[in-house]
Design an enzyme around this catalytic site. Structure first.
Site, PDB file in Angstrom:
ATOM      1  N   ASP B  13      27.314  15.898  32.306  1.00 20.86           N
ATOM      2  CA  ASP B  13      28.049  16.771  33.224  1.00 20.86           C
ATOM      3  C   ASP B  13      29.538  16.498  33.009  1.00 20.86           C
ATOM      4  O   ASP B  13      29.915  15.543  32.336  1.00 20.86           O
ATOM      5  CB  ASP B  13      27.648  16.452  34.676  1.00 20.86           C
ATOM      6  CG  ASP B  13      28.373  17.346  35.684  1.00 20.86           C
ATOM      7  OD1 ASP B  13      28.486  18.559  35.437  1.00 20.86           O
ATOM      8  OD2 ASP B  13      28.838  16.828  36.717  1.00 20.86           O
ATOM      9  N   SER B  14      30.358  17.327  33.635  1.00 22.86           N
ATOM     10  CA  SER B  14      31.802  17.129  33.544  1.00 22.86           C
ATOM     11  C   SER B  14      32.259  15.932  34.387  1.00 22.86           C
ATOM     12  O   SER B  14      33.353  15.420  34.180  1.00 22.86           O
ATOM     13  CB  SER B  14      32.526  18.382  34.019  1.00 22.86           C
ATOM     14  OG  SER B  14      32.153  18.676  35.349  1.00 22.86           O
ATOM     15  N   TYR B  45      35.372  21.325  34.299  1.00 17.10           N
ATOM     16  CA  TYR B  45      34.976  22.303  33.287  1.00 17.10           C
ATOM     17  C   TYR B  45      35.133  23.741  33.818  1.00 17.10           C
ATOM     18  O   TYR B  45      35.078  24.690  33.068  1.00 17.10           O
ATOM     19  CB  TYR B  45      33.502  22.108  32.912  1.00 17.10           C
ATOM     20  CG  TYR B  45      33.226  21.045  31.874  1.00 17.10           C
ATOM     21  CD1 TYR B  45      34.206  20.131  31.468  1.00 17.10           C
ATOM     22  CD2 TYR B  45      31.959  20.958  31.282  1.00 17.10           C
ATOM     23  CE1 TYR B  45      33.919  19.158  30.517  1.00 17.10           C
ATOM     24  CE2 TYR B  45      31.675  19.994  30.326  1.00 17.10           C
ATOM     25  CZ  TYR B  45      32.650  19.098  29.946  1.00 17.10           C
ATOM     26  OH  TYR B  45      32.355  18.146  28.998  1.00 17.10           O
ATOM     27  N   GLY B  46      35.287  23.861  35.141  1.00 16.26           N
ATOM     28  CA  GLY B  46      35.213  25.170  35.801  1.00 16.26           C
ATOM     29  C   GLY B  46      36.256  26.179  35.389  1.00 16.26           C
ATOM     30  O   GLY B  46      36.069  27.382  35.592  1.00 16.26           O
ATOM     31  N   CYS B  76      25.320  20.719  34.035  1.00 13.38           N
ATOM     32  CA  CYS B  76      26.606  21.293  34.408  1.00 13.38           C
ATOM     33  C   CYS B  76      26.443  22.790  34.276  1.00 13.38           C
ATOM     34  O   CYS B  76      26.046  23.283  33.210  1.00 13.38           O
ATOM     35  CB  CYS B  76      27.697  20.789  33.475  1.00 13.38           C
ATOM     36  SG  CYS B  76      29.266  21.659  33.648  1.00 13.38           S
ATOM     37  N   ASN B  77      26.718  23.513  35.346  1.00 13.01           N
ATOM     38  CA  ASN B  77      26.508  24.955  35.323  1.00 13.01           C
ATOM     39  C   ASN B  77      27.434  25.664  34.353  1.00 13.01           C
ATOM     40  O   ASN B  77      27.013  26.589  33.659  1.00 13.01           O
ATOM     41  CB  ASN B  77      26.701  25.527  36.725  1.00 13.01           C
ATOM     42  CG  ASN B  77      25.502  25.278  37.617  1.00 13.01           C
ATOM     43  OD1 ASN B  77      24.606  26.103  37.680  1.00 13.01           O
ATOM     44  ND2 ASN B  77      25.449  24.146  38.268  1.00 13.01           N
ATOM     45  N   CYS B 192      26.917  24.866  40.988  1.00 12.74           N
ATOM     46  CA  CYS B 192      27.706  23.759  40.438  1.00 12.74           C
ATOM     47  C   CYS B 192      27.033  22.506  40.966  1.00 12.74           C
ATOM     48  O   CYS B 192      26.728  22.419  42.161  1.00 12.74           O
ATOM     49  CB  CYS B 192      29.158  23.842  40.907  1.00 12.74           C
ATOM     50  SG  CYS B 192      30.130  22.352  40.540  1.00 12.74           S
ATOM     51  N   THR B 193      26.772  21.551  40.084  1.00 13.38           N
ATOM     52  CA  THR B 193      26.008  20.370  40.493  1.00 13.38           C
ATOM     53  C   THR B 193      26.739  19.507  41.516  1.00 13.38           C
ATOM     54  O   THR B 193      26.132  18.633  42.125  1.00 13.38           O
ATOM     55  CB  THR B 193      25.628  19.501  39.274  1.00 13.38           C
ATOM     56  OG1 THR B 193      26.811  19.294  38.500  1.00 13.38           O
ATOM     57  CG2 THR B 193      24.579  20.189  38.433  1.00 13.38           C
ATOM     58  N   HIS B 194      28.031  19.723  41.695  1.00 10.72           N
ATOM     59  CA  HIS B 194      28.750  18.986  42.740  1.00 10.72           C
ATOM     60  C   HIS B 194      28.379  19.470  44.144  1.00 10.72           C
ATOM     61  O   HIS B 194      28.446  18.707  45.107  1.00 10.72           O
ATOM     62  CB  HIS B 194      30.265  19.157  42.587  1.00 10.72           C
ATOM     63  CG  HIS B 194      30.863  18.341  41.497  1.00 10.72           C
ATOM     64  ND1 HIS B 194      30.656  18.624  40.170  1.00 10.72           N
ATOM     65  CD2 HIS B 194      31.664  17.243  41.523  1.00 10.72           C
ATOM     66  CE1 HIS B 194      31.318  17.741  39.429  1.00 10.72           C
ATOM     67  NE2 HIS B 194      31.932  16.895  40.227  1.00 10.72           N
TER      68      HIS B 194
END
Lengths: 282, 282
Positions: B13-14, B45-46, B76-77, B192-194
């Site tokens: 992921d980022s 990364y967004g 990471c989406n 978003c995984t966050h």
């Protein structure tokens, strides 16, 4: 005193754990005003006697009524287990027509309804396990369901302390979960309002096949029904307010509470209840 | 290179957001070894271009293969949306027979299957929304489902920064959720995984009637199926190990990661990937 729909819903707990219940109330009933009291000076409740818990519950409820509460949520498993009946009698005898809602019944109903195997686990404080309240509630719901109860003396203090998630915490959680794994339960009641805050850790220790049940959403439904039945739902359409009281340090309650509730706790004030007459257990 | 069941499952992921996906893998497949890489030096990364994300994904996957990964999860989406196809072609062209699993398909399937009204919302980073990956995935699943997409440039950085939950954060979240409330969606994909880390705040803002969907459990199922299909499930019966790599400061990754994953992150080491050639957007 006559209740009106504009009065706040009051919620109390021994510390910040009850904020997990307040969260569910804010999701379900966002137009209500809320008053939350954390009895942090006397935390933890988990190793108090039944008599102490009954005394604390009456003191706090008196305070919340004086602050204008239209309904009281006992968002603490130990206090709900020990004091709900006492509290209802006390209020009736003193002419208060007010609903008091605890956390044991909602969690038990969800667990019994959801279990496929009829083997349910309970993680709770020693006071809650000792009260036998969950045992009675499960028996009443379904006499053929087996409840495996594990008293967890250290878990709420670890969470209230900001849970560091070090090796010691992992070992402690593993130890508490071991009897539940051995009993092959498929559902575990989180019998302390602090425990949902470490749900990821518990889920990892218990595995994918176990469903964790907490009382928050069930309590929110009970509160909604009770308010609706007495025409006490707040009729406003915008968001209500929320205020916080604690009996010990305001700053640490604010820090921990903000993190747990995931929103700013602007108004936190200190209140003084009766002095702590706790005796050291021998 | 021939893969063996003893090799680790790699997740990247980022930043720390992908730990929400790693958590679900640890719950479902506790006997696997895991290697997690957070590309914190190039976070977020967004707002990267599709080409940058494809380059990053290939660089990181090369590193993970060199470390012996038997399967790679793009947790990471933004990277899944931009680079999954490119990554699969790159691996095939270079003779690597390895499964790469992204997060877009699992989340979309859960959302489309669960929505009663056929009105679904998406909260995601600008790069993920711009890629159109969720739009295509929803269309492919059911052409009659409406997807309301909201790019949230500030949300992942707020969470990666340790989310203070002050008034500004609440206002930001409210602003992002407003179009979803207006569109009357009944399901919201956390793209978003966050975002699962602030699920309580999002649930409160969106209300009880909205179901939040994240990709974690779906990804865990996909990984299990992929490993089983190739006889690559680790045959051990005790718990596997987990190791972490990040491309920026180790100490802050460890602190934030421990808090997010709710377990100690003992082995975190720094790795140097290609220098960041990012151009400032004008």
């Amino acid at each position: 005193m006559r209740r009106s729909s504009e009065q706040p819903v009051a919620v109390f707990d021994s510390g910040v754990g009850g904020l997990t219940v307040l969260h569910e109330l804010l999701v379900s009933l966002p137009t209500e005003d809320y008053l939350y009291l954390g009895d942090t000076a006397r935390f933890p409740y988990g190793d108090r006697t039944q008599e102490e818990l009954q005394q604390f519950a009456i003191e706090i409820t008196d305070h919340l009524l004086a602050e204008g509460a239209k309904l009281v949520v006992v968002a603490c498993n130990a206090a709900s287990s020990a004091a709900l009946g006492t509290l209802e009698r006390y209020l009736a005898e003193n002419g208060h027509q007010i609903d008091v809602i605890g956390v044991v019944a909602p969690a038990t109903q969800l667990a019994v309804a959801g279990s496929r195997t009829g083997r349910i686990g309970l993680l709770a404080t020693p006071a809650t396990v000792a009260s036998g309240a969950y045992e009675r509630a499960v028996r009443a719901a379904d006499a053929h369901v087996h409840l495996e109860s594990v008293p967890c003396p250290d878990l709420a203090p670890i969470i209230q302390g900001g849970f560091p998630f070090d090796g010691h915490v992992v070992d402690t959680v593993r130890e508490y979960c071991a009897p539940l794994r051995a009993a092959e339960v498929d559902t575990v009641i989180l019998g302390c309002t602090h425990y949902p805050l470490v749900a990821p850790m518990l889920q990892r220790t218990l595995g994918r096949g176990v469903t964790l049940v907490s009382s928050g959403t069930g309590v929110a439904r009970s509160v909604e029904r009770a308010l609706a039945a007495h025409h006490l739902l707040n009729p406003r359409t915008d968001e209500g307010s929320y205020r916080f009281r604690c009996t010990a340090d305001v700053a640490s309650f604010k820090t921990l509470g903000t993190r747990f509730l995931q929103m700013p706790l602007d108004e936190v004030t200190h209140v003084e209840l009766a002095p702590d007459v706790r005796k050291v257990a021998v």
